[in-house]
Structures are given as C-alpha cells and as structure tokens.
Design a protein around this motif. Sequence first.
Motif, PDB file in Angstrom:
ATOM      1  N   THR A 320     -12.916   4.514  -3.846  1.00 12.59           N
ATOM      2  CA  THR A 320     -13.676   3.340  -3.405  1.00 12.59           C
ATOM      3  C   THR A 320     -13.782   3.311  -1.887  1.00 12.59           C
ATOM      4  OG1 THR A 320     -13.094   2.004  -5.335  1.00 12.59           O
ATOM      5  CG2 THR A 320     -13.684   0.810  -3.330  1.00 12.59           C
ATOM      6  N   GLN A 321     -12.656   3.508  -1.214  1.00  9.90           N
ATOM      7  CA  GLN A 321     -12.646   3.480   0.244  1.00  9.90           C
ATOM      8  C   GLN A 321     -13.488   4.617   0.829  1.00  9.90           C
ATOM      9  OE1 GLN A 321     -11.204   1.120   2.187  1.00  9.90           O
ATOM     10  NE2 GLN A 321     -10.422  -0.006   0.408  1.00  9.90           N
ATOM     11  N   ALA A 322     -13.340   5.822   0.271  1.00 10.52           N
ATOM     12  CA  ALA A 322     -14.054   6.979   0.810  1.00 10.52           C
ATOM     13  C   ALA A 322     -15.560   6.875   0.569  1.00 10.52           C
ATOM     14  CB  ALA A 322     -13.506   8.263   0.199  1.00 10.52           C
ATOM     15  N   SER A 323     -15.944   6.519  -0.647  1.00 12.96           N
ATOM     16  CA  SER A 323     -17.377   6.456  -0.956  1.00 12.96           C
ATOM     17  C   SER A 323     -18.052   5.315  -0.195  1.00 12.96           C
ATOM     18  CB  SER A 323     -17.587   6.301  -2.462  1.00 12.96           C
ATOM     19  OG  SER A 323     -16.993   5.120  -2.957  1.00 12.96           O
ATOM     20  N   HIS A 324     -17.343   4.200  -0.029  1.00 15.18           N
ATOM     21  CA  HIS A 324     -17.896   3.080   0.747  1.00 15.18           C
ATOM     22  C   HIS A 324     -18.065   3.471   2.214  1.00 15.18           C
ATOM     23  CE1 HIS A 324     -18.570  -0.989   2.150  1.00 15.18           C
ATOM     24  NE2 HIS A 324     -17.515  -0.910   2.946  1.00 15.18           N
ATOM     25  N   ASN A 399      -5.496  12.675  -0.709  1.00 15.56           N
ATOM     26  CA  ASN A 399      -5.560  13.355   0.590  1.00 15.56           C
ATOM     27  C   ASN A 399      -6.993  13.703   0.945  1.00 15.56           C
ATOM     28  OD1 ASN A 399      -4.425  15.018   2.884  1.00 15.56           O
ATOM     29  ND2 ASN A 399      -5.409  16.627   1.705  1.00 15.56           N
ATOM     30  N   GLU A 400      -7.745  14.212  -0.024  1.00 19.56           N
ATOM     31  CA  GLU A 400      -9.138  14.579   0.232  1.00 19.56           C
ATOM     32  C   GLU A 400      -9.983  13.343   0.525  1.00 19.56           C
ATOM     33  OE1 GLU A 400     -11.664  17.212   1.256  1.00 19.56           O
ATOM     34  OE2 GLU A 400     -10.128  18.095  -0.044  1.00 19.56           O
ATOM     35  N   ALA A 401      -9.706  12.255  -0.190  1.00 22.47           N
ATOM     36  CA  ALA A 401     -10.446  11.010   0.059  1.00 22.47           C
ATOM     37  C   ALA A 401     -10.189  10.499   1.465  1.00 22.47           C
ATOM     38  CB  ALA A 401     -10.044   9.957  -0.977  1.00 22.47           C
ATOM     39  N   ALA A 402      -8.944  10.591   1.906  1.00 20.51           N
ATOM     40  CA  ALA A 402      -8.618  10.163   3.268  1.00 20.51           C
ATOM     41  C   ALA A 402      -9.344  11.017   4.298  1.00 20.51           C
ATOM     42  CB  ALA A 402      -7.111  10.231   3.486  1.00 20.51           C
ATOM     43  N   ALA A 408     -10.024   7.474  10.568  1.00 23.57           N
ATOM     44  CA  ALA A 408      -9.941   6.119  10.014  1.00 23.57           C
ATOM     45  C   ALA A 408      -9.134   6.085   8.727  1.00 23.57           C
ATOM     46  CB  ALA A 408     -11.347   5.579   9.758  1.00 23.57           C
ATOM     47  N   GLY A 409      -9.051   7.202   8.042  1.00 26.09           N
ATOM     48  CA  GLY A 409      -8.271   7.256   6.814  1.00 26.09           C
ATOM     49  C   GLY A 409      -6.824   7.647   7.034  1.00 26.09           C
ATOM     50  N   TYR A 410      -6.463   7.906   8.280  1.00 27.10           N
ATOM     51  CA  TYR A 410      -5.111   8.384   8.595  1.00 27.10           C
ATOM     52  C   TYR A 410      -4.252   7.321   9.255  1.00 27.10           C
ATOM     53  CZ  TYR A 410      -1.568  11.869   9.844  1.00 27.10           C
ATOM     54  OH  TYR A 410      -0.405  12.594   9.948  1.00 27.10           O
ATOM     55  N   VAL A 411      -4.847   6.238   9.684  1.00 30.47           N
ATOM     56  CA  VAL A 411      -4.109   5.191  10.383  1.00 30.47           C
ATOM     57  C   VAL A 411      -3.688   4.098   9.412  1.00 30.47           C
ATOM     58  CG1 VAL A 411      -5.201   5.648  12.603  1.00 30.47           C
ATOM     59  CG2 VAL A 411      -6.247   4.007  11.022  1.00 30.47           C
ATOM     60  N   GLU A 412      -2.614   3.409   9.764  1.00 31.12           N
ATOM     61  CA  GLU A 412      -2.020   2.426   8.858  1.00 31.12           C
ATOM     62  C   GLU A 412      -2.858   1.165   8.689  1.00 31.12           C
ATOM     63  OE1 GLU A 412       0.478   2.871   6.917  1.00 31.12           O
ATOM     64  OE2 GLU A 412       1.228   4.768   7.698  1.00 31.12           O
ATOM     65  N   LEU A 416      -5.335   3.936   2.910  1.00 31.63           N
ATOM     66  CA  LEU A 416      -5.182   5.324   2.450  1.00 31.63           C
ATOM     67  C   LEU A 416      -3.788   5.897   2.676  1.00 31.63           C
ATOM     68  CD1 LEU A 416      -7.306   7.103   1.005  1.00 31.63           C
ATOM     69  CD2 LEU A 416      -8.294   5.123   2.136  1.00 31.63           C
ATOM     70  N   PRO A 417      -3.143   5.692   3.834  1.00 29.87           N
ATOM     71  CA  PRO A 417      -1.780   6.227   3.986  1.00 29.87           C
ATOM     72  C   PRO A 417      -0.813   5.682   2.932  1.00 29.87           C
ATOM     73  CG  PRO A 417      -2.680   5.687   6.124  1.00 29.87           C
ATOM     74  CD  PRO A 417      -3.636   5.132   5.113  1.00 29.87           C
TER      75      PRO A 417
END
Length: 550
Positions: A320-324, A399-402, A408-412, A416-417
């Motif tokens: 959801t987060q990645a596709s959005h 991991n791939e979605a992040a 933006a997918g790596y920060v708290e 995603l983390p």
Amino acid sequence: MNLHQFAETHDVTNQPPSLDGTNLYRIDLPLQEWSRRFGAGWAEPRIDAYGALAGGPLMEAGFLANQNKPVFSSHDRYGHRIDLVEFHPAYHELMRTAVEHGLPSLPWAHPQSGAHVARAAMTYLHSQAEAGTGCPLTMTFACVPALRMQPELADLWLPKILSTQYDPRNVGIAHKAGATIGMAMTEKQGGTDVRANTTRAYPVGAGGPGQAYELVGHKWFCSAPMCDAFLTLAQTDKGLSCFLLPRHRPDDTRNEFYIQRLKNKLGNCSNASSEVEFRGALAWMIGEEGRGVPTIIEMVAMTRFDCMVGSSALMRQALTQASHHCAHRSVGGRVLSEQPLMQNVLADLALESESALALSMRMGKALDNLGDEQEAKFARLVTAVGKYWICKRAPAMINEAAECMGGAGYVEDSILPRLYREAPVNSTWEGSGNVQCLDVLRALSKEPGVLEVLFVELGDGHGDKALARHIEQLKSAFMDTQDIQYRARQLTEDIAVALQAKLLLEAGNAAVSDGFIASRLGESSGRVYGTLPRGVDVEAIVARSTPQSL
C-alpha cells in the motif's frame, strides 16, 4: 540585503498525499474480493468499520506504542515484588479496540459460516496498523480449542476469554470483566525441542487432568507476560504435560510466577516478551497427562494460522505504501508507477501480496469447516505449508517495497522500517522454517488421506498447462522418498505455490493468475522481485493493488 526574504527556501512538491485516516478495507480490492469469496460477505459492514479504525486511530496508536516500549517493574516503591509490565496508553487502545470488536473471540462466540474468514480479515487490517498486539490477541483466540478439552477449566475461563470487554487490571480471574491468555513453552536448553524441557509439575492432591499442580522451573520465552494466564508445559511422572497457569491463585494472592527480564528484540517492540521462573506456581492440568504436546498443539495450530495472516498483512501495508508513493511521485517528468521497470517491480510485489492473502483466506474457510474431514485434513497440512511460505516471503518483499520509496522508506517517519523489523518474528515464532517443513512431512506420512486431499484440492491444473505440469512433478517428487527430509523445503514451497496458483486461477482474474503462474512456475521463478517475464499485464495488476479511493 534583506535576508528574511530567504526564510522559506523552497516549496514542497512531488510528494504523495498523506494516507492518514484512510479506510484500509476500502482501498484494498483484493481483501474485499477474497473475504467475500470465502464466505465473509455477511460481515462486510463490521470489516469495513474496522478498516476505518485501522487506517485512522489505530495507525496512530501503533506509532505511539512503538515509540514508548513496555517497561518491567519488578517491585513497587515499598519494596514489594509485583512483576508488572507497564504499557503506554496507545497499546491499551490497540488491545481494547481489538477485543471490543471480537478479534480474539468472534468465531468461538458466534460460530457461523465465514466467521473465521471474517475474523482473519479484521486481524489482517489490525496487523497493518500494529502487529505488536498480535501475541496476546492471537493466543487468547487460539487457546479456546485446548481449554475446551478440560470442561471444568473452560467453564471458569472461557466466559472471560470470549468477553468483548478489555480488562488489563492485574487482579484475579473472579474480578475480571475479560481475560487474555499467553503461552510459555520454550526453555534455554531445548528451544524448539520442548521434550527437553526440565520444568517439573508436582501434584497438589490426586493429580491428573483438571487437577492442581505446582510448577518449578523456567521459560526462556514467555509471550505476553501481562496476560491473566498461560498455557505452559512441564514434566510429570508420565511425561510432558500441558497446564493452565494463572497469574493469581484462587484466593487472589499472586502466583509464584516471576518475570526475570523482558527480551530486547529485533522487532515486535510494542509487545513484551519475557524470561520467567515458576517457583511453585499453581497450575491446572489440561488434557491427558503425558500428552502435553498434542494438547498444546491445539493452540499452536491456530497461532500458526495467525502467523500467515499477520505476514500477509505486513506485506499488504508495505505494498500500500509503495504503490501509493509511486502513483504520486515523478522522476524524470514521469510518474513512477507508469515507468516500465517500476511497474514490473510493483506488479511482482502485488502478486506476492495477493497470493499470500488468498492462501490465508482459504485456510480461514477450512477452519470454518473442520467438521468436514477433507477440510480438516487440508487445514492440518496447509497450516504448516502456509506458515512456512508466507512468513518466509515477507521480509524480502517488504525490503523491496521500502526500496520503491527510496530514502523515504528507510526513515522511521515511515512505517516501512517497523514492518521490516516485524517480518522475521512470524517465521521464527511458533516453529521456524525447518520445523514447519518437517511438520509437512509428518502430516503427509503419518496422517492417512492428507496427501490425497492435497491433490484433490489442486485438481488437474484448471486448464493451465504450466500448473498441470507442476502438479505432476509434485506427485513424482512425493513418490521418491529418498532423502525426502533433505528436500523438505523445496517440497513445501512447491505445494505452496501450486495452491496459490490454483486459488488465483479459480478467482478468475486473468491478469493476476497469468502473472503469478508465469513468474512463479516459469523460468524466472526464484529471482528477485521485478523480474516478471514479458506478456504480464503489469498495468492491470498495479492498478488493482494501488489504494482504490485515491
């Protein structure tokens, strides 16, 4: 020069709109379809209502509960030993909402067609907001079949366990409006090998099923030590036996249950896991003496199902987060989700997510029909198959979605983390990968008819040549028993992929089923995400998985 004119250095552009407050059910077309397909259409209003909670207040509570971890208090300020685990109010909000909506109780309190599927759908939504409450909710749900084996204990405890009132007070069961249940099996010297447990149980009186014992020993992992009682294992003269150990004795004094410390875990941080000691702790035997493992397996089977649902939920929220993000983020003047390589990645992730959901919901249907011998055998096998496969796939998928979101997918600030740290717990808890694969072999070799049920379920490939070929290869693989234990992972994975392909074919969405079969049963199977072969309708798959209302 007036430097104040530079106070605002830039405009914020090219960022996706917030998903805060989104109804997670309404943006999830696959969940809507699969829950209806397996009999939970009647529960759609309550699932929809939970989707609004999960995407709104519960999502916010999940962040707060992880920022404020549970704290162990061994003594009060006067020096009295209390063994309390203290939680942030956000954690209690998560628990209260789940209990009030029947996540631990629905199929038992209101058994009907599709009840397990409906409960799984709400658990799927809840786990996307925060998975740390999964342990107490799951074990409270899963303890019911085991407790029913001992009617006198069930009469006392089940009304509180099935209550929709959340009562976190540390008081005896007689004073509780509702109760939660934990589990303590693992010891230092044995781990998965619970038959190596050294905790001893001594009868207070006559002994035997339903009778009181005092337990002396330790547990290396006790899940959710704030619960009101625990299913645990201890040795008697007749071997390893199962017991219900409450935190309070019948006279309301605290039981001899001592928390040593909380575990400092990779993930699952909002939840408390602990090391405990029993120093003459009062407990009551459940089931036949010396048959503790078969008794507690009644609980473990249900918790393994929830591992499937939980890992599927983590994957869905990551998707959801990645596709959005990719639907609203432009690179080189073009929206990411319209760029061919990103479409390949997103579609691959969507196939992984939906196939996991499909198998989980099919398991829910089996649990709704355990009175049917075929469904009971299917559940016996696929609990282990699904628990292994779905939980194994989750970490790499997340991991791939992040990565789709870049930094933006790596920060708290992102979820995603947390999803990534949470993912390994389901593959480890309740039996790691090897344990599940050996259980698959055990079910197939020692329980008559299970293999036949599998191939009846798979059928002839439903007109798909690749699936038909895979099924025939699977049959041949089981006929060859040489070094079968060595090959157990491959066999388990082949079963899982075959079942997922069959379910997707039956559902009738050609883009999804064709894409899954081409990538999971074709030459590109086993590669990293984003290696779908030519001809897959990636645009349709991405559109299906992207939040629908935005």
